[in-house]
Design a protein around this motif. Structure first.
Motif, PDB file in Angstrom:
ATOM      1  N   ILE A  50      -8.680  22.688   4.111  1.00  0.00           N
ATOM      2  CA  ILE A  50      -7.817  21.612   4.606  1.00  0.00           C
ATOM      3  C   ILE A  50      -7.035  20.970   3.473  1.00  0.00           C
ATOM      4  N   GLU A  51      -5.718  20.772   3.715  1.00  0.00           N
ATOM      5  CA  GLU A  51      -4.885  19.937   2.861  1.00  0.00           C
ATOM      6  C   GLU A  51      -4.152  18.949   3.761  1.00  0.00           C
ATOM      7  N   CYS A  52      -4.076  17.700   3.321  1.00  0.00           N
ATOM      8  CA  CYS A  52      -3.430  16.671   4.143  1.00  0.00           C
ATOM      9  C   CYS A  52      -2.230  16.070   3.432  1.00  0.00           C
ATOM     10  N   LYS A  53      -1.279  15.601   4.217  1.00  0.00           N
ATOM     11  CA  LYS A  53      -0.202  14.773   3.695  1.00  0.00           C
ATOM     12  C   LYS A  53      -0.753  13.355   3.517  1.00  0.00           C
ATOM     13  N   VAL A  54      -0.684  12.851   2.308  1.00  0.00           N
ATOM     14  CA  VAL A  54      -1.275  11.536   2.030  1.00  0.00           C
ATOM     15  C   VAL A  54      -0.264  10.575   1.416  1.00  0.00           C
ATOM     16  N   ASP A  55       1.029  10.911   1.495  1.00  0.00           N
ATOM     17  CA  ASP A  55       2.038  10.071   0.844  1.00  0.00           C
ATOM     18  C   ASP A  55       2.064   8.653   1.391  1.00  0.00           C
ATOM     19  N   ASP A  56       1.894   8.511   2.708  1.00  0.00           N
ATOM     20  CA  ASP A  56       1.950   7.161   3.278  1.00  0.00           C
ATOM     21  C   ASP A  56       0.740   6.328   2.844  1.00  0.00           C
ATOM     22  N   ILE A  57      -0.442   6.952   2.830  1.00  0.00           N
ATOM     23  CA  ILE A  57      -1.632   6.236   2.368  1.00  0.00           C
ATOM     24  C   ILE A  57      -1.465   5.877   0.895  1.00  0.00           C
ATOM     25  N   HIS A  58      -0.895   6.797   0.128  1.00  0.00           N
ATOM     26  CA  HIS A  58      -0.680   6.557  -1.302  1.00  0.00           C
ATOM     27  C   HIS A  58       0.224   5.348  -1.526  1.00  0.00           C
ATOM     28  N   GLU A  59       1.262   5.193  -0.719  1.00  0.00           N
ATOM     29  CA  GLU A  59       2.170   4.057  -0.892  1.00  0.00           C
ATOM     30  C   GLU A  59       1.460   2.723  -0.699  1.00  0.00           C
ATOM     31  N   TRP A  60       0.518   2.688   0.212  1.00  0.00           N
ATOM     32  CA  TRP A  60      -0.242   1.469   0.438  1.00  0.00           C
ATOM     33  C   TRP A  60      -1.268   1.228  -0.669  1.00  0.00           C
ATOM     34  N   VAL A  61      -1.866   2.303  -1.174  1.00  0.00           N
ATOM     35  CA  VAL A  61      -2.952   2.169  -2.142  1.00  0.00           C
ATOM     36  C   VAL A  61      -2.450   1.726  -3.515  1.00  0.00           C
ATOM     37  N   VAL A  62      -1.208   2.099  -3.868  1.00  0.00           N
ATOM     38  CA  VAL A  62      -0.664   1.677  -5.161  1.00  0.00           C
ATOM     39  C   VAL A  62      -0.251   0.214  -5.066  1.00  0.00           C
ATOM     40  N   SER A  63      -0.993  -0.644  -5.717  1.00  0.00           N
ATOM     41  CA  SER A  63      -0.755  -2.081  -5.651  1.00  0.00           C
ATOM     42  C   SER A  63       0.631  -2.435  -6.186  1.00  0.00           C
ATOM     43  N   GLU A  64       1.221  -3.475  -5.604  1.00  0.00           N
ATOM     44  CA  GLU A  64       2.541  -3.911  -6.052  1.00  0.00           C
ATOM     45  C   GLU A  64       2.498  -4.434  -7.489  1.00  0.00           C
ATOM     46  N   ARG A  65       1.318  -4.720  -7.994  1.00  0.00           N
ATOM     47  CA  ARG A  65       1.194  -5.165  -9.380  1.00  0.00           C
ATOM     48  C   ARG A  65       1.463  -4.029 -10.357  1.00  0.00           C
ATOM     49  N   ARG A  66       1.458  -2.784  -9.860  1.00  0.00           N
ATOM     50  CA  ARG A  66       1.707  -1.633 -10.718  1.00  0.00           C
ATOM     51  C   ARG A  66       3.193  -1.408 -10.877  1.00  0.00           C
ATOM     52  N   ALA A  67       3.595  -0.975 -12.060  1.00  0.00           N
ATOM     53  CA  ALA A  67       4.999  -0.647 -12.294  1.00  0.00           C
ATOM     54  C   ALA A  67       5.424   0.511 -11.394  1.00  0.00           C
ATOM     55  N   LYS A  68       6.634   0.455 -10.902  1.00  0.00           N
ATOM     56  CA  LYS A  68       7.250   1.488 -10.060  1.00  0.00           C
ATOM     57  C   LYS A  68       6.643   1.581  -8.664  1.00  0.00           C
TER      58      LYS A  68
END
Length: 496
Positions: A44-62
């Motif tokens: 199994i491989e999943c698309k995780v881009d949407d989850i990734h966008e939420w997980v990267v805190s806004e405090r992080r650059a970019k």
């Protein structure tokens, strides 16, 4: 041989191929290993881009802004309160704490792996996996008595459980897309491998651990997160064990004693455990040198392997180097090492192999050599410590969870139900993995003395072994895996 490759690259590639994984990165962490192993077991491989966008805190650059998040994911956001943007920022901060415990998530999704609680977090391969997932997967899928390892089905079942506490947090994101659009499925792939004693030991450990995980679930209730964590912890230890043991299995080196330090500030135990860890790194160097000896023999590039002149002639005219290495004078360095090794009494073949091993480690893998990978694996697995790059001397300073997991990989379910004495546990660990905890002073001391470690420890190693064993027993008691009775006997088991 591939003529477009320089010789050091060619040797390094074949060395990694022979091992079955790539022990040359300092980026390998448990979550990368988990992603590789779980993907191999499930296909199994999943698309995780949407989850990734939420997980990267806004405090992080970019990181994308919460305003963009709100606009992009309106369908899963229930707006309430006075400042929805502050709420989203706070949520994303805590999501990163939960899904990025190992610092494997970056603003770019390309190399990011999130905390894997179910199949929905599995993603495509990333370089930091170092092919460890495939290496372990091949061992698990190899038929033993006509059966693959029960660990495979156990991992699959644990990943299918998406009702755990972690996955439920992101369920609103997961259900936005149909499963067919999010998941790419294929048949789990595995290769036929050359079986050896070390792989047999690893397979036996996974089988035993899987059976104990099932028995634990029947007694305490299913916990998919615990199962996944145990499988990854043992996978990390298994690769460390294989790397330090492969020289014994392949080239008849000595088995290395792995003395676990219970962290009681016992001087002799600390020094001996440090020596054991250094021996592991030296064993990898010895394996690399022996591998290169065989490589030179099979390549047929040197006219007479017993002639120093012919070996030097090969380095002068037959050895292929990159322009960068030529500029650094690597060829002359190799020649100097050959002459020095021959002068010290080594044969021309061994001298050449040692010199190429030095060049491989120094110029091809300057950041993390296969020997240094012992430190990477051991530290990240919780098997080696103290942590921190500033620590000069490391030893086998095991954490409680990994200790419990290794015990569950070595003692069968019925023995855990009946209970065994700690001395018997020490015997099993020593015979299975070469692990010493100090339960049998004479036998454990003799094992380390045979390897030469006891002689290099100036303090009272024999006297401190029993103290170390008591401290290990206390660790197991604190986890509920052992009990000490009034007569001083300690039993290991679930129902003692």
């Amino acid at each position: 041989m591939a003529k477009h490759q320089d010789t050091l690259t060619e040797i390094g590639t074949e060395l990694c191929s022979a091992l079955g994984f790539n022990p040359t990165s300092n980026s390998t962490k448990p979550l990368y290993v988990a992603n590789g192993l779980f993907r191999v077991c499930t296909g199994i491989e999943c698309k995780v881009d949407d989850i990734h966008e939420w997980v990267v805190s806004e405090r992080r650059a970019k990181a994308i802004s919460s305003e963009v998040i709100l606009d992009k994911y309106k369908d899963v956001i229930y707006e309430s309160g006075e400042n929805i943007f502050d709420d989203i920022k706070e949520l994303r901060y805590y999501l990163e704490k939960v899904y990025n415990p190992d610092s494997t998530v970056y603003p770019s999704a390309g190399h990011s792996v999130m905390n894997i609680s179910s199949k929905w977090l599995l993603r495509s391969k990333v370089p930091a996996e170092a092919d460890i997932g495939e290496f372990i997967g091949d061992i698990l899928f190899s038929p033993v008595n006509g059966e693959i390892s029960p660990a495979v089905s156990l991992i699959e079942a644990a990943l299918r459980d998406d009702d755990d506490d972690l996955t439920r947090i992101i369920k609103p994101l997961i259900v936005r897309q149909p499963e067919a659009e999010r998941i790419k499925r294929s048949e789990p792939e595995h290769n036929e491998i050359i079986w050896n004693e070390s792989k047999q030991i690893i397979r036996k450990g996974f089988d035993c651990l899987a059976q104990n995980c099932e028995a634990y679930s029947e007694r305490k209730g299913r916990n998919s997160l615990l199962v996944l964590r145990r499988m990854v912890a043992f996978a990390m230890f298994a690769v460390f064990f294989y790397l330090e043991d492969i020289n014994r299995v392949t080239f008849r080196g000595k088995r290395i004693p792995l003395l676990l330090d219970a962290d009681q500030r016992l001087g002799a135990i600390e020094r001996a455990s440090e020596s054991c860890f250094i021996a592991c790194k030296k064993a990898v160097e010895a394996y690399t040198t022996s591998f290169i000896c065989d490589w030179l023999k099979n390549a047929g590039l040197i006219r007479n392997l017993n002639s120093q002149a012919d070996c030097e002639e090969y380095v002068k005219s037959g050895l292929s180097l990159t322009p960068q290495h030529e500029t650094k004078g690597v060829r002359n360095t190799i020649l100097q090492h050959i002459r020095a090794n021959c002068h010290a009494g080594d044969s021309p073949l061994l001298s050449t192999a040692k010199s190429l091993q030095f060049a491989l480690y120094t110029y091809k893998y300057p950041n993390t050599t296969p020997s240094d990978f012992c430190n990477v694996l051991g530290t990240k697995a919780g098997f080696v410590g103290p942590t921190g790059n500033a620590t000069k001397y490391k030893r086998f300073l095991i954490n409680r969870f990994l200790l419990e997991t290794i015990v569950l990989s070595a003692i069968d379910t019925q023995a855990l139900l009946d209970g065994i004495e700690i001395r018997e546990l020490g015997t099993v660990l020593r015979e299975r993995y070469g692990i010493i905890i100090g339960t049998d002073t004479d036998v454990d001391y003799a094992y380390m003395d045979e390897y030469g470690i006891a002689k290099t420890t100036p303090e009272d190693l024999r006297g401190e072994l029993s103290e170390n064993a008591k401290a290990i027993a206390n660790m197991l008691i604190s986890m509920g895996l052992a009990k000490r009775f009034a007569d001083g006997v300690t039993l290991i088991g679930w129902e003692v």
